[in-house]
Design a protein around this motif. Structure first.
Motif, short mmCIF file in Angstrom:
data_model
loop_
_atom_site.label_atom_id
_atom_site.label_comp_id
_atom_site.label_asym_id
_atom_site.label_seq_id
_atom_site.Cartn_x
_atom_site.Cartn_y
_atom_site.Cartn_z
N SER A 184 0.15 5.41 0.72
CA SER A 184 -0.77 6.49 1.09
C SER A 184 0.03 7.77 1.22
N ALA B 205 0.84 -1.21 0.00
CA ALA B 205 0.00 0.00 0.00
C ALA B 205 0.87 1.25 0.00
N GLY C 180 -7.12 1.81 -6.32
CA GLY C 180 -6.26 2.86 -6.88
C GLY C 180 -5.66 2.48 -8.22
N THR C 181 -4.94 3.43 -8.76
CA THR C 181 -4.31 3.30 -10.08
C THR C 181 -2.96 2.60 -9.97
N THR C 182 -2.70 1.72 -10.92
CA THR C 182 -1.43 1.01 -10.97
C THR C 182 -0.27 2.00 -11.06
N LEU C 183 0.76 1.76 -10.26
CA LEU C 183 1.95 2.61 -10.25
C LEU C 183 2.98 2.08 -11.25
N GLU D 10 -7.71 -4.71 -4.88
CA GLU D 10 -7.01 -3.78 -5.76
C GLU D 10 -7.73 -2.44 -5.68
N ARG E 112 -5.04 6.59 -2.67
CA ARG E 112 -4.33 5.44 -2.09
C ARG E 112 -4.20 4.33 -3.12
N ARG E 113 -3.07 3.65 -3.10
CA ARG E 113 -2.87 2.43 -3.90
C ARG E 113 -2.72 1.29 -2.92
N HIS E 114 -3.51 0.25 -3.07
CA HIS E 114 -3.45 -0.89 -2.16
C HIS E 114 -3.78 -2.15 -2.95
N ILE E 115 -2.88 -3.13 -2.86
CA ILE E 115 -3.14 -4.42 -3.49
C ILE E 115 -2.80 -5.54 -2.51
N GLU F 101 5.18 -0.88 -10.26
CA GLU F 101 4.60 -2.22 -10.17
C GLU F 101 4.92 -3.09 -11.37
#
Length: 186
Positions: A93, A91, A114-117, A112, A99-102, A120
């Motif tokens: 934040s 994650a 948020g948007t893929t970074l 999943e 927030r990105r969380h997988i 990744e």
């Protein structure tokens, strides 16, 4: 035999600022290998070039990325590694950002958000190695140098003072409600 651990990286934060989270250096240090061992029941932290890395055997802090980010007004990157449950989480934040969380469990993506970074790329599905790769790409924390061989300050939830341990909490006098107490309304 597997293990479970949480890791929290807080950008641009010093050890002395952890009092906001009710965490304080105990005055004891251990190696990263010791901090990551199954016999370690607590938390340990070390400065990194980009901030502060906390190893969390309780895995509680690593699930509180949004709260930590808000409390310290900093970007927070967390990973949870649970090889025993074959579950891995990542994650990011940051104040004012999405927030990105997988979470991947047993090879399947179960969460999943948020948007893929860009960082990744090539890390799916999450397993221990790919999760640690994400941590390194986003924080600069290297497994060998920082995690295994680095020295970590053991953390406690009460300020420790003495001749070699400075008080790291707030300077103001009187009782102060801690972060988790404020978070849960206690």
């Amino acid at each position: 035999m597997g293990h479970s651990v949480g890791m929290v990286h807080i950008d641009d934060v010093r050890m002395s600022q952890l009092g906001v989270l009710d965490l304080h250096p105990s005055g004891e240090t251990i190696s990263g290998d010791e901090a990551l061992s199954s016999g370690n029941p607590g938390r340990a932290a070390r400065q990194t070039p980009r901030g502060l890395l906390i190893l969390d055997a309780t895995m509680v802090l690593a699930s509180e990325d949004e709260s930590i980010s808000a409390a310290l007004d900093r970007r927070v990157v967390t990973v949870l590694l649970s090889s025993t449950a074959d579950t891995f989480s990542f994650a990011v934040s940051a104040p004012g950002a999405a927030r990105r969380h997988i979470v991947d469990s047993q090879g399947e993506r179960v969460v999943e958000v948020g948007t893929t970074l860009p960082e990744e790329d090539g890390t799916s599905p999450l397993v221990e190695a790919s999760t640690l790769t994400l941590l390194e790409r986003l924080t600069g924390v290297a497994v060998d140098d920082d995690l295994l061989w680095g020295r970590f300050d053991v953390l406690t939830d009460a300020p420790v003072t003495g001749p070699d341990v400075p008080l790291t909490g707030p300077d103001e006098g009187g009782a102060r409600t801690g972060f988790l107490a404020r978070l849960f309304g206690r």
